[in-house]
Design an enzyme around this catalytic site. Structure first.
Site, PDB file in Angstrom:
ATOM      1  N   ALA A 124       0.828  -1.210   0.000  1.00  0.00           N
ATOM      2  CA  ALA A 124       0.000   0.000   0.000  1.00  0.00           C
ATOM      3  C   ALA A 124       0.862   1.260   0.000  1.00  0.00           C
ATOM      4  O   ALA A 124       1.413   1.654   1.033  1.00  0.00           O
ATOM      5  CB  ALA A 124      -0.925  -0.004   1.213  1.00  0.00           C
ATOM      6  N   GLU A 369       2.022   0.211 -11.044  1.00  0.00           N
ATOM      7  CA  GLU A 369       3.451   0.140 -10.702  1.00  0.00           C
ATOM      8  C   GLU A 369       4.261   1.181 -11.483  1.00  0.00           C
ATOM      9  O   GLU A 369       5.420   0.940 -11.858  1.00  0.00           O
ATOM     10  CB  GLU A 369       3.974  -1.293 -10.854  1.00  0.00           C
TER      11      GLU A 369
HETATM   12  N1  CAA Z   1      15.861   2.579  -5.703  1.00  0.00           N
HETATM   13  C1  CAA Z   1      16.405   3.142  -4.588  1.00  0.00           C
HETATM   14  N2  CAA Z   1      16.237   4.445  -4.260  1.00  0.00           N
HETATM   15  C2  CAA Z   1      15.507   5.210  -5.114  1.00  0.00           C
HETATM   16  C3  CAA Z   1      14.925   4.691  -6.285  1.00  0.00           C
HETATM   17  C4  CAA Z   1      15.122   3.320  -6.562  1.00  0.00           C
HETATM   18  N3  CAA Z   1      14.602   2.755  -7.649  1.00  0.00           N
HETATM   19  N4  CAA Z   1      14.258   5.683  -6.911  1.00  0.00           N
HETATM   20  C5  CAA Z   1      14.419   6.788  -6.183  1.00  0.00           C
HETATM   21  N5  CAA Z   1      15.175   6.495  -5.093  1.00  0.00           N
HETATM   22  C6  CAA Z   1      15.616   7.423  -4.062  1.00  0.00           C
HETATM   23  C7  CAA Z   1      16.370   8.565  -4.685  1.00  0.00           C
HETATM   24  O1  CAA Z   1      17.744   8.236  -4.884  1.00  0.00           O
HETATM   25  C8  CAA Z   1      16.170   9.674  -3.701  1.00  0.00           C
HETATM   26  O2  CAA Z   1      17.072   9.532  -2.611  1.00  0.00           O
HETATM   27  P1  CAA Z   1      18.278  10.616  -2.404  1.00  0.00           P
HETATM   28  O3  CAA Z   1      17.558  11.929  -2.189  1.00  0.00           O
HETATM   29  O4  CAA Z   1      18.997  10.099  -1.211  1.00  0.00           O
HETATM   30  O5  CAA Z   1      19.047  10.599  -3.681  1.00  0.00           O
HETATM   31  C9  CAA Z   1      14.777   9.403  -3.140  1.00  0.00           C
HETATM   32  O6  CAA Z   1      14.491   8.042  -3.431  1.00  0.00           O
HETATM   33  C10 CAA Z   1      13.746  10.291  -3.776  1.00  0.00           C
HETATM   34  O7  CAA Z   1      13.799  10.076  -5.180  1.00  0.00           O
HETATM   35  P2  CAA Z   1      13.298  11.140  -6.242  1.00  0.00           P
HETATM   36  O8  CAA Z   1      13.818  12.497  -5.887  1.00  0.00           O
HETATM   37  O9  CAA Z   1      13.600  10.623  -7.601  1.00  0.00           O
HETATM   38  O10 CAA Z   1      11.728  11.145  -5.931  1.00  0.00           O
HETATM   39  P3  CAA Z   1      10.527  11.804  -6.689  1.00  0.00           P
HETATM   40  O11 CAA Z   1       9.586  12.322  -5.682  1.00  0.00           O
HETATM   41  O12 CAA Z   1      11.012  12.702  -7.787  1.00  0.00           O
HETATM   42  O13 CAA Z   1       9.763  10.530  -7.321  1.00  0.00           O
HETATM   43  C11 CAA Z   1       9.291   8.843  -8.911  1.00  0.00           C
HETATM   44  C12 CAA Z   1      10.323   9.621  -8.106  1.00  0.00           C
HETATM   45  C13 CAA Z   1      10.128   7.954  -9.805  1.00  0.00           C
HETATM   46  C14 CAA Z   1       8.386   9.691  -9.732  1.00  0.00           C
HETATM   47  C15 CAA Z   1       8.462   7.974  -7.934  1.00  0.00           C
HETATM   48  O14 CAA Z   1       7.600   8.785  -7.156  1.00  0.00           O
HETATM   49  C16 CAA Z   1       7.631   6.921  -8.646  1.00  0.00           C
HETATM   50  O15 CAA Z   1       8.143   5.866  -9.002  1.00  0.00           O
HETATM   51  N6  CAA Z   1       6.335   7.180  -8.843  1.00  0.00           N
HETATM   52  C17 CAA Z   1       5.412   6.158  -9.335  1.00  0.00           C
HETATM   53  C18 CAA Z   1       4.817   5.446  -8.156  1.00  0.00           C
HETATM   54  C19 CAA Z   1       4.349   4.088  -8.504  1.00  0.00           C
HETATM   55  O16 CAA Z   1       4.949   3.357  -9.262  1.00  0.00           O
HETATM   56  N7  CAA Z   1       3.245   3.708  -7.901  1.00  0.00           N
HETATM   57  C20 CAA Z   1       2.733   2.409  -8.068  1.00  0.00           C
HETATM   58  C21 CAA Z   1       1.981   2.020  -6.857  1.00  0.00           C
HETATM   59  S1  CAA Z   1       2.084   0.346  -6.494  1.00  0.00           S
HETATM   60  C22 CAA Z   1       1.049  -0.452  -7.506  1.00  0.00           C
HETATM   61  O17 CAA Z   1       0.587  -0.001  -8.510  1.00  0.00           O
HETATM   62  C23 CAA Z   1       0.899  -1.835  -7.023  1.00  0.00           C
HETATM   63  C24 CAA Z   1      -0.268  -2.565  -7.401  1.00  0.00           C
HETATM   64  O18 CAA Z   1      -1.329  -2.421  -6.841  1.00  0.00           O
HETATM   65  C25 CAA Z   1      -0.109  -3.628  -8.409  1.00  0.00           C
END
Ligand code: CAA
Length: 387
Positions: A124, A369
């Site tokens: 979640a 995702e």
């Molecule tokens: N692995 C490890 N750390 C990570 C990472 C990864 N893949 N991606 C980002 N981080 C870290 C970053 O390094 C950063 O840390 P530092 O500040 O120490 O460098 C921190 O996390 C914040 O990262 P960002 O500044 O890039 O964060 P952001 O707010 O700009 O967001 C985003 C990044 C990629 C847009 C992210 O919010 C995202 O993936 N959004 C989509 C969400 C998603 O996929 N939701 C799906 C819900 S689950 C689902 O759908 C399941 C289901 O029911 C089937």
């Protein structure tokens, strides 16, 4: 480079294919119509080891590798994507999340029942106001003065398997001043007081995979059930999604393969103007484009699974491989299922054939995702270093 599968990988692929074709194909249309959760087949998949494929045997799983998992997931999704969704969330977002980031005690207590298929696991992250912008959550976890537990209040939405899950990995803010670094991860037991399920979503596709809102009202979670350190939650959420997105890529490949195979059979049989329609160049071009995209999607997905396996040794991230596989495979599945409906003509639009279901099911792979737009953002940021 060796594309040959190991004996174990071939075995799990064959076992999943056999089960999917025998037990799932005959019931898929009915469960799609009713939207009922397929309890019996999910239990049986647990007994076969399909609900915790990469989980070591010591924690109740099958102890296979990431490539074996992807191969099995493709087979289940080629039969029915709703079963594939339940399997994928259970295996990757839940079990692998705890295996990678949880304590030994958490692995013993919370992975075993879910990997064996006795219970269902969920994840979640999303909230009504925060989907793509995942860090913008409002669910709040406040630590007790003696530090022994937290009280959680908030709402999560679009929770796959939410209506049936016993345990959920849930993300909440522990320090509102810290943004993404103020988020922590917890294991929620849905049998405990303060946990409520909200409305179930009426969906376009993957209809037998139950999805609902959940609400936590003064829900008490022990500090021992926090995953990782305080403030590590967002990194954990993203790390888990790196693995999860390979599962969605595999789902897209499975749906696309089913649509492609149905199309090949159809264009051989169906006659128009005195010939099999597969003899017309416009159909031939579609078959060639579908097959090429299917092969490319499968290779990218297996490549991402391989990168994940390497990462288990090196500790490196495989975000690029995972996002690229999910982006390409989901768009390929949408293209292939769209062409499949088109080639089938009126039959493609009818519920008497499975291709309209493949078309509806494929759409979600471009959304959950992380949408295709988010995958493009992730890939571009990694490649250019620009935000
Ligand atoms: N692995 C490890 N750390 C990570 C990472 C990864 N893949 N991606 C980002 N981080 C870290 C970053 O390094 C950063 O840390 P530092 O500040 O120490 O460098 C921190 O996390 C914040 O990262 P960002 O500044 O890039 O964060 P952001 O707010 O700009 O967001 C985003 C990044 C990629 C847009 C992210 O919010 C995202 O993936 N959004 C989509 C969400 C998603 O996929 N939701 C799906 C819900 S689950 C689902 O759908 C399941 C289901 O029911 C089937």
């Amino acid at each position: 480079m060796d594309f040959k599968l190991t004996e174990e990988q071939q075995m799990i692929q064959a076992a999943a294919r056999d089960f999917a074709q025998r037990e799932i194909v005959p019931i898929a249309a009915e469960f799609d119509r009713s939207g009922a959760f397929p309890v019996a087949t999910i239990r049986a998949m647990g007994e076969l080891g399909l609900m915790g494929i990469e989980v070591p045997e010591a924690y109740g799983g099958a102890g296979l590798d990431a490539i074996g998992y992807v191969l099995a997931l493709i087979e289940i999704n080629a039969a029915d994507a709703a079963h594939g969704t339940i399997m994928s969330v259970n295996n990757t977002l839940y079990c692998n999340g705890i295996l990678k980031y949880g304590s030994e005690e958490q692995k013993q207590k919370y992975v075993r029942p879910v990997a064996s298929g006795e219970e269902v696991g969920a994840y979640a992250l999303t909230e009504p106001q925060s989907g793509s912008d995942a860090a913008n959550m409002r669910t709040r976890a406040v630590r007790s003065e003696d530090g022994s537990h937290y009280i959680i209040n908030g709402k999560k939405s679009w929770i796959t398997s939410g209506p049936v899950a016993r345990y959920i990995i849930l993300f909440a803010i522990t320090d509102p001043e810290q943004g993404a670094k103020g988020i922590s991860a917890f294991i929620v037991d849905t049998d405990k007081p303060g946990f409520r399920r909200g409305k179930t979503e009426p969906k376009l596709g993957i209809r037998a995979s139950a999805t609902c809102e959940i609400e936590l009202e003064d829900y008490r979670v022990e500090a021992a059930d926090r995953i990782g350190a305080e403030g590590e939650g967002f990194r954990i959420a993203m790390g888990v999604l790196d693995a999860g997105r390979i599962g969605i890529a595999a789902q897209a490949v499975g749906i696309a393969r089913a649509a492609y195979e149905a199309s090949v059979e159809f264009v051989r049989e169906r006659k128009a103007f005195g010939r099999a329609i597969g003899e017309f160049q416009m159909i031939q071009a579609k078959i060639a484009d579908m097959k090429s995209r299917l092969m490319a999607a499968e290779l990218l997905t297996l490549r991402a699974a391989w990168a994940k396996q390497q990462a288990q040794k090196t500790g490196e991230r495989y975000t690029l491989e995972s996002s690229a596989a999910k982006l390409f495979a989901s768009e390929a599945a949408m293209y292939i299922t769209h062409q499949a409906v088109q080639m089938h003509g009126g039959m493609g639009y009818s519920k008497e054939m499975p291709v309209e279901r493949y078309f509806r099911d494929a759409k979600i792979t471009e959304i959950y995702e992380g949408t295709s737009e988010i995958q493009r953002m992730v890939i571009s940021r990694l490649e250019t270093g620009l935000r």
